[in-house]
Design a protein around this motif. Sequence first.
Motif, mmCIF file in Angstrom:
data_model
loop_
_atom_site.group_PDB
_atom_site.id
_atom_site.type_symbol
_atom_site.label_atom_id
_atom_site.label_comp_id
_atom_site.label_asym_id
_atom_site.label_seq_id
_atom_site.Cartn_x
_atom_site.Cartn_y
_atom_site.Cartn_z
ATOM 1 N N ASP A 9 0.829 -1.199 0.000
ATOM 2 C CA ASP A 9 0.000 0.000 0.000
ATOM 3 C C ASP A 9 0.869 1.257 0.000
ATOM 4 O O ASP A 9 0.582 2.217 -0.731
ATOM 5 C CB ASP A 9 -0.918 -0.031 1.222
ATOM 6 C CG ASP A 9 -2.019 0.980 1.132
ATOM 7 O OD1 ASP A 9 -2.750 0.985 0.119
ATOM 8 O OD2 ASP A 9 -2.159 1.784 2.081
ATOM 9 N N TRP A 12 2.235 1.892 -3.525
ATOM 10 C CA TRP A 12 1.228 2.475 -4.415
ATOM 11 C C TRP A 12 0.985 3.942 -4.069
ATOM 12 O O TRP A 12 0.888 4.785 -4.965
ATOM 13 C CB TRP A 12 -0.081 1.685 -4.349
ATOM 14 C CG TRP A 12 -0.055 0.354 -5.024
ATOM 15 C CD1 TRP A 12 -0.331 -0.856 -4.454
ATOM 16 C CD2 TRP A 12 0.265 0.075 -6.396
ATOM 17 N NE1 TRP A 12 -0.202 -1.855 -5.379
ATOM 18 C CE2 TRP A 12 0.165 -1.312 -6.587
ATOM 19 C CE3 TRP A 12 0.638 0.863 -7.481
ATOM 20 C CZ2 TRP A 12 0.399 -1.930 -7.812
ATOM 21 C CZ3 TRP A 12 0.886 0.249 -8.708
ATOM 22 C CH2 TRP A 12 0.760 -1.127 -8.865
ATOM 23 N N ARG A 13 0.909 4.254 -2.778
ATOM 24 C CA ARG A 13 0.676 5.653 -2.372
ATOM 25 C C ARG A 13 1.818 6.574 -2.822
ATOM 26 O O ARG A 13 1.589 7.716 -3.188
ATOM 27 C CB ARG A 13 0.504 5.751 -0.861
ATOM 28 C CG ARG A 13 -0.829 5.285 -0.381
ATOM 29 C CD ARG A 13 -0.967 5.485 1.140
ATOM 30 N NE ARG A 13 -2.187 4.933 1.653
ATOM 31 C CZ ARG A 13 -3.358 5.556 1.649
ATOM 32 N NH1 ARG A 13 -3.460 6.767 1.160
ATOM 33 N NH2 ARG A 13 -4.421 4.969 2.144
ATOM 34 N N LEU A 16 1.400 6.982 -6.894
ATOM 35 C CA LEU A 16 0.191 7.571 -7.449
ATOM 36 C C LEU A 16 -0.207 8.844 -6.716
ATOM 37 O O LEU A 16 0.085 8.999 -5.529
ATOM 38 C CB LEU A 16 -0.966 6.565 -7.335
ATOM 39 C CG LEU A 16 -0.729 5.196 -7.976
ATOM 40 C CD1 LEU A 16 -1.809 4.213 -7.523
ATOM 41 C CD2 LEU A 16 -0.684 5.315 -9.490
ATOM 42 N N ASP A 18 -3.266 11.336 -5.158
ATOM 43 C CA ASP A 18 -4.383 10.945 -4.288
ATOM 44 C C ASP A 18 -5.569 10.396 -5.074
ATOM 45 O O ASP A 18 -6.149 9.379 -4.694
ATOM 46 C CB ASP A 18 -4.844 12.124 -3.419
ATOM 47 C CG ASP A 18 -3.831 12.482 -2.345
ATOM 48 O OD1 ASP A 18 -2.954 11.646 -2.036
ATOM 49 O OD2 ASP A 18 -3.928 13.597 -1.802
ATOM 50 N N GLN A 20 -5.638 9.131 -8.200
ATOM 51 C CA GLN A 20 -5.266 7.858 -8.833
ATOM 52 C C GLN A 20 -5.295 6.727 -7.814
ATOM 53 O O GLN A 20 -5.772 5.633 -8.116
ATOM 54 C CB GLN A 20 -3.874 7.959 -9.461
ATOM 55 C CG GLN A 20 -3.799 8.862 -10.658
ATOM 56 C CD GLN A 20 -2.364 9.163 -11.061
ATOM 57 O OE1 GLN A 20 -1.435 9.119 -10.236
ATOM 58 N NE2 GLN A 20 -2.166 9.490 -12.327
ATOM 59 N N TYR A 21 -4.798 6.969 -6.628
ATOM 60 C CA TYR A 21 -4.787 5.957 -5.579
ATOM 61 C C TYR A 21 -6.212 5.563 -5.185
ATOM 62 O O TYR A 21 -6.537 4.380 -5.106
ATOM 63 C CB TYR A 21 -4.000 6.445 -4.356
ATOM 64 C CG TYR A 21 -4.002 5.431 -3.250
ATOM 65 C CD1 TYR A 21 -3.114 4.358 -3.259
ATOM 66 C CD2 TYR A 21 -4.919 5.522 -2.206
ATOM 67 C CE1 TYR A 21 -3.136 3.400 -2.259
ATOM 68 C CE2 TYR A 21 -4.947 4.568 -1.202
ATOM 69 C CZ TYR A 21 -4.054 3.506 -1.238
ATOM 70 O OH TYR A 21 -4.098 2.559 -0.254
ATOM 71 N N ARG A 22 -7.061 6.562 -4.928
ATOM 72 C CA ARG A 22 -8.450 6.282 -4.529
ATOM 73 C C ARG A 22 -9.164 5.443 -5.595
ATOM 74 O O ARG A 22 -9.859 4.487 -5.274
ATOM 75 C CB ARG A 22 -9.213 7.583 -4.293
ATOM 76 C CG ARG A 22 -9.009 8.177 -2.918
ATOM 77 C CD ARG A 22 -9.976 9.318 -2.648
ATOM 78 N NE ARG A 22 -9.843 10.420 -3.580
ATOM 79 C CZ ARG A 22 -8.981 11.432 -3.447
ATOM 80 N NH1 ARG A 22 -8.180 11.470 -2.411
ATOM 81 N NH2 ARG A 22 -8.935 12.395 -4.333
ATOM 82 N N ARG A 25 -6.714 1.811 -6.437
ATOM 83 C CA ARG A 25 -6.411 0.894 -5.338
ATOM 84 C C ARG A 25 -7.586 0.727 -4.366
ATOM 85 O O ARG A 25 -7.650 -0.244 -3.637
ATOM 86 C CB ARG A 25 -5.171 1.365 -4.558
ATOM 87 C CG ARG A 25 -3.912 1.631 -5.362
ATOM 88 C CD ARG A 25 -3.570 0.768 -6.536
ATOM 89 N NE ARG A 25 -3.537 -0.669 -6.361
ATOM 90 C CZ ARG A 25 -3.343 -1.524 -7.363
ATOM 91 N NH1 ARG A 25 -3.154 -1.100 -8.594
ATOM 92 N NH2 ARG A 25 -3.338 -2.810 -7.137
ATOM 93 N N CYS A 50 -1.064 2.560 -13.226
ATOM 94 C CA CYS A 50 -0.278 1.879 -12.192
ATOM 95 C C CYS A 50 0.899 1.089 -12.756
ATOM 96 O O CYS A 50 1.976 1.092 -12.164
ATOM 97 C CB CYS A 50 -1.166 0.925 -11.397
ATOM 98 S SG CYS A 50 -2.427 1.754 -10.422
#
Length: 133
Positions: A9, A12-13, A16, A18, A20-22, A25, A50
């Motif tokens: 996690d 990924w954070r 990406l 915010d 893109q992450y929401r 992921r 990603c």
Amino acid sequence: MSEKITKSDDQWRAQLDDEQYRVTRQAHTERPFSGIYWDETAAGLYRCVCCNTPLFRSETKFDAGCGWPSFYDSLDKSAVVEREDRSHGMVRTEVLCANCDAHLGHVFPDGPEPTGMRFCINSAALNLDRDDE
């Protein structure tokens, strides 16, 4: 398809932004008509934000009037995975990147020919490699 990409996690954070992450992921959906590609008309290749996997070509993109980039077919059937989504009190078909499990959006059976499908994809899940660049 190459070996499945898995990251923590935190990784990924860090990679990406915010939104893109929401979206990718956490399976959120960007607001309609807010994403960078919903009305994009440039020719090119749409890739997973990603993992850079090629997902869609601009030739299959169409204006569905829904506020998200819509495609009537994926570039390669093995590039995306479809699975049942029963969230929000409805039954839909979620679309994920087969290479990294990023949530891309949903697919519906109300698109144009030749497939009759509408891949309704979040802009935040995509990068566009323009043919003219």
